[in-house]
Design a protein around this motif. Structure first.
Motif, PDB file in Angstrom:
ATOM      1  N   LYS A 213      13.143  -2.354  -8.903  1.00  0.00           N
ATOM      2  CA  LYS A 213      12.513  -2.626 -10.203  1.00  0.00           C
ATOM      3  C   LYS A 213      13.460  -3.415 -11.093  1.00  0.00           C
ATOM      4  N   LYS A 214      14.729  -3.022 -11.118  1.00  0.00           N
ATOM      5  CA  LYS A 214      15.723  -3.711 -11.947  1.00  0.00           C
ATOM      6  C   LYS A 214      15.938  -5.136 -11.453  1.00  0.00           C
ATOM      7  N   SER A 215      15.949  -5.313 -10.139  1.00  0.00           N
ATOM      8  CA  SER A 215      16.189  -6.634  -9.551  1.00  0.00           C
ATOM      9  C   SER A 215      14.917  -7.475  -9.464  1.00  0.00           C
ATOM     10  N   GLU A 216      13.802  -6.885  -9.859  1.00  0.00           N
ATOM     11  CA  GLU A 216      12.500  -7.571  -9.859  1.00  0.00           C
ATOM     12  C   GLU A 216      12.155  -8.098  -8.464  1.00  0.00           C
ATOM     13  N   ILE A 217      12.183  -7.198  -7.494  1.00  0.00           N
ATOM     14  CA  ILE A 217      11.808  -7.545  -6.125  1.00  0.00           C
ATOM     15  C   ILE A 217      10.861  -6.469  -5.600  1.00  0.00           C
ATOM     16  N   ASP A 218       9.721  -6.894  -5.050  1.00  0.00           N
ATOM     17  CA  ASP A 218       8.694  -5.966  -4.577  1.00  0.00           C
ATOM     18  C   ASP A 218       9.150  -5.227  -3.324  1.00  0.00           C
ATOM     19  N   ILE A 219       8.573  -4.034  -3.132  1.00  0.00           N
ATOM     20  CA  ILE A 219       8.820  -3.234  -1.931  1.00  0.00           C
ATOM     21  C   ILE A 219       7.571  -3.223  -1.065  1.00  0.00           C
ATOM     22  N   VAL A 220       7.769  -3.344   0.245  1.00  0.00           N
ATOM     23  CA  VAL A 220       6.720  -3.148   1.242  1.00  0.00           C
ATOM     24  C   VAL A 220       7.125  -1.919   2.046  1.00  0.00           C
ATOM     25  N   ALA A 221       6.238  -0.930   2.133  1.00  0.00           N
ATOM     26  CA  ALA A 221       6.639   0.365   2.673  1.00  0.00           C
ATOM     27  C   ALA A 221       5.963   0.715   3.993  1.00  0.00           C
ATOM     28  N   HIS A 222       6.790   0.885   5.009  1.00  0.00           N
ATOM     29  CA  HIS A 222       6.398   1.640   6.193  1.00  0.00           C
ATOM     30  C   HIS A 222       6.765   3.079   5.847  1.00  0.00           C
ATOM     31  N   PRO A 223       5.798   3.972   5.683  1.00  0.00           N
ATOM     32  CA  PRO A 223       6.078   5.281   5.096  1.00  0.00           C
ATOM     33  C   PRO A 223       7.236   6.031   5.754  1.00  0.00           C
ATOM     34  N   SER A 224       8.029   6.681   4.915  1.00  0.00           N
ATOM     35  CA  SER A 224       9.116   7.537   5.382  1.00  0.00           C
ATOM     36  C   SER A 224       8.621   8.973   5.494  1.00  0.00           C
ATOM     37  N   GLN A 225       8.962   9.618   6.595  1.00  0.00           N
ATOM     38  CA  GLN A 225       8.540  10.996   6.808  1.00  0.00           C
ATOM     39  C   GLN A 225       9.389  11.994   6.014  1.00  0.00           C
ATOM     40  N   LYS A 226      10.419  11.483   5.311  1.00  0.00           N
ATOM     41  CA  LYS A 226      11.310  12.364   4.558  1.00  0.00           C
ATOM     42  C   LYS A 226      10.809  12.652   3.147  1.00  0.00           C
ATOM     43  N   VAL A 227       9.752  11.959   2.731  1.00  0.00           N
ATOM     44  CA  VAL A 227       9.157  12.197   1.411  1.00  0.00           C
ATOM     45  C   VAL A 227       7.658  12.362   1.590  1.00  0.00           C
ATOM     46  N   PRO A 228       6.977  12.990   0.637  1.00  0.00           N
ATOM     47  CA  PRO A 228       5.516  13.107   0.742  1.00  0.00           C
ATOM     48  C   PRO A 228       4.866  11.723   0.818  1.00  0.00           C
ATOM     49  N   PHE A 229       3.728  11.636   1.490  1.00  0.00           N
ATOM     50  CA  PHE A 229       3.034  10.356   1.614  1.00  0.00           C
ATOM     51  C   PHE A 229       2.709   9.786   0.236  1.00  0.00           C
ATOM     52  N   SER A 230       2.357  10.636  -0.707  1.00  0.00           N
ATOM     53  CA  SER A 230       2.011  10.185  -2.055  1.00  0.00           C
ATOM     54  C   SER A 230       3.175   9.495  -2.757  1.00  0.00           C
ATOM     55  N   TYR A 231       4.380   9.696  -2.262  1.00  0.00           N
ATOM     56  CA  TYR A 231       5.561   9.072  -2.841  1.00  0.00           C
ATOM     57  C   TYR A 231       5.501   7.553  -2.742  1.00  0.00           C
ATOM     58  N   HIS A 232       4.722   7.067  -1.761  1.00  0.00           N
ATOM     59  CA  HIS A 232       4.645   5.623  -1.523  1.00  0.00           C
ATOM     60  C   HIS A 232       3.624   4.938  -2.435  1.00  0.00           C
ATOM     61  N   LEU A 233       3.061   5.687  -3.369  1.00  0.00           N
ATOM     62  CA  LEU A 233       2.099   5.119  -4.308  1.00  0.00           C
ATOM     63  C   LEU A 233       2.779   4.633  -5.587  1.00  0.00           C
ATOM     64  N   ASN A 234       4.101   4.590  -5.571  1.00  0.00           N
ATOM     65  CA  ASN A 234       4.870   4.078  -6.696  1.00  0.00           C
ATOM     66  C   ASN A 234       4.496   2.625  -6.981  1.00  0.00           C
ATOM     67  N   SER A 235       4.463   2.250  -8.239  1.00  0.00           N
ATOM     68  CA  SER A 235       4.006   0.906  -8.616  1.00  0.00           C
ATOM     69  C   SER A 235       4.918  -0.212  -8.119  1.00  0.00           C
ATOM     70  N   GLN A 236       6.164   0.103  -7.774  1.00  0.00           N
ATOM     71  CA  GLN A 236       7.062  -0.924  -7.253  1.00  0.00           C
ATOM     72  C   GLN A 236       6.738  -1.262  -5.802  1.00  0.00           C
ATOM     73  N   ILE A 237       6.004  -0.361  -5.134  1.00  0.00           N
ATOM     74  CA  ILE A 237       5.593  -0.568  -3.740  1.00  0.00           C
ATOM     75  C   ILE A 237       4.237  -1.260  -3.757  1.00  0.00           C
ATOM     76  N   LYS A 238       4.195  -2.487  -3.266  1.00  0.00           N
ATOM     77  CA  LYS A 238       2.990  -3.303  -3.388  1.00  0.00           C
ATOM     78  C   LYS A 238       2.025  -3.109  -2.223  1.00  0.00           C
ATOM     79  N   SER A 239       2.510  -2.666  -1.074  1.00  0.00           N
ATOM     80  CA  SER A 239       1.587  -2.362   0.023  1.00  0.00           C
ATOM     81  C   SER A 239       2.186  -1.307   0.934  1.00  0.00           C
TER      82      SER A 239
END
Length: 477
Positions: A213-239
């Motif tokens: 977010k600070k560096s203004e670069i989007d994230i593309v997420a292959h979900p991590s099993q170490k956090v809840p799936f809902s964690y990937h709904l963060n606005s910095q994660i675009k897909s």
């Protein structure tokens, strides 16, 4: 002492010889793809003209604009109208065919420049590469500088994983400070997006998100099993990538549509989140189990030889052994694929923006060709032809700000276009063999497109590909 010096001289001489051989190998491989080169006189003269007598599928609305003219000036759509008067420029007769935005594959793995020609020959005029390496930064630079015919090229960083997820293809992060440093470094190097992968725990993931977010670069997420799936709904994660990850993580392989619905609802409530299902790559597991000769098929002649000798063979052996040990595996994989169609159907019904991605370039998932299979699966899931086409055009282009000039046929947009014989809103298969592909307005006719396919078939660049991958291990690990 003299013996030691002689040994060192021999060692250095051998290293030098190997380096020279490597440089020559890479140079030879680069000359074999010079058919993609754009000569400087072409960059001036080949991207300004008028298309007349054409039916436009603009993709900013579900309609066909019949009998239009399109003025393309220096690679940009300058004007669309019933009649356009311009002097002393080339006129291309659309012959009452259909002009559509070029297709966008939002999840690919590019291994060489031959593949860029394969994408173009299949009507793919933009790709999002999701496994970034130094060679991809060079490709990106050449595309930006108009040095070669290529889809618009966007690439993520190397895959960021946690400390436990080992593999030579991953960048293992051990603490939040390292995670932040990597995000900063990748942005500075020129990667377009950050790719998150398995094994990121909350502390490290938080650091990646905060720094992105600070560096203004989007994230593309292959979900991590170490956090809840809902964690990937963060606005910095675009897909979020892969329908199968919904099955594996929140559903724990329970193919229950009732349990699926709350997950779909949570995704739909996150208005910014786009989902990239990549149904083709999973379905290809089933195809491998059904066809024992798939590695020898003509279609696999289009796969990069290094990937064919490693990943394709490894995946085939894995699933061949799995069905030998338990024949019911075939039925299990087929049922999961069918459930993926249900996921796509429910995502669409819930208003989630679906973006087309194939995971091409790994296993037996072919660059370029696979997008048509992916689109057919969306159709099977219940989307209309217009809704299917949106996934590979306007939906994809709206995912990241740097892609907003693609995806529709409108004045001011980049002229990445396809001219096809039949209306794809009635028959999606018309997209498979475009009469013309336009990239930044430059015209590629069918003869040229076919030659791109032929040049990529059975290419002999295994060692060159291995050297580029070795470069990645040396620089990024």
């Amino acid at each position: 002492m003299k013996i030691v010096k002689r040994i060192l001289k021999i060692v250095f001489a051998l290293i030098g010889l190997l380096m020279l051989i490597g440089i020559i190998t890479l140079w030879i491989d680069s000359t074999r793809t010079n058919y993609l080169d754009i000569h400087k006189n072409e960059s001036v003269s080949n991207n300004t003209y008028l298309i007349k007598n054409v039916n436009i599928i603009p993709m900013n609305q579900d309609t066909v604009l019949v009998g239009k003219m399109v003025f393309i000036k220096e690679g940009i759509i300058e004007k669309i109208a019933d009649t356009i008067k311009v002097k002393e420029i080339e006129i291309l007769d659309g012959e009452d065919k259909y002009l559509t935005p070029g297709l966008i594959d939002m999840h690919v793995h590019v291994w060489d420049r031959y593949e860029l020609g394969l994408y173009l020959s299949n009507g793919v005029t933009a790709v999002r590469n999701l496994w970034g390496m130094p060679m991809h930064l060079r490709m990106k630079e050449d595309v930006i500088e108009d040095n070669m015919y290529s889809p618009a090229f966007f690439t993520t960083s190397p895959k960021l994983t946690g400390p436990e997820f080992i593999g030579d293809d991953n960048l293992n992060l051990s603490n939040p400070s390292e995670a932040k440093d990597k995000v900063v470094s990748y942005k500075e190097k020129g990667y377009d997006f950050i790719k998150t992968y398995y094994g990121l725990d909350k502390e490290i993931f938080d650091a990646v998100i905060a720094q992105s977010k600070k560096s203004e670069i989007d994230i593309v997420a292959h979900p991590s099993q170490k956090v809840p799936f809902s964690y990937h709904l963060n606005s910095q994660i675009k897909s979020i990538e892969h329908a199968e990850e919904i099955v594996q993580q929140p559903l724990q392989f329970d193919l229950d549509a009732n349990k699926l619905q709350p997950i779909i609802d949570s995704i739909s409530q996150s208005k910014h989140t786009r989902y990239c299902p990549t149904l083709t790559v999973f379905n290809n597991i089933y195809q491998m189990m059904m066809d024992d000769s798939i590695l020898d098929s003509e279609s696999l002649q289009y796969m990069n030889p290094l990937i064919k000798r490693t990943d394709s063979e490894m995946q085939f052996e894995r699933w061949f052994n799995a069905k030998q040990q338990d024949p019911s595996t075939i039925d299990r994989i087929k049922k999961q694929h069918d459930f993926h169609l249900t996921i796509v159907k429910k995502l669409h019904e819930a208003g989630v923006s679906i973006i087309c991605g194939t995971d091409a370039g790994i296993g037996v998932t072919l660059p370029g060709f696979s997008i048509h299979k992916e689109l057919a699966f969306y159709k099977e899931a219940g989307l209309s032809n217009y809704e299917v086409l949106k996934t590979a055009t306007v939906n994809a282009s709206q995912t990241h700000a740097i892609m907003n000039q693609l995806g529709t046929i409108e004045e001011g947009k980049i002229a990445n276009l396809l001219l096809v014989d039949e209306n794809p809103l009635e028959d999606l298969s018309s997209l498979k063999n475009p009469t013309y592909v336009f990239v930044k307005g430059r015209k590629l006719n069918k003869k040229t497109l076919d030659s791109f396919r032929e040049k990529a078939k059975n290419r002999k660049n295994l060692i060159a590909s291995a050297l580029r991958y070795l470069e990645n291990l040396v620089i990024e690990k």
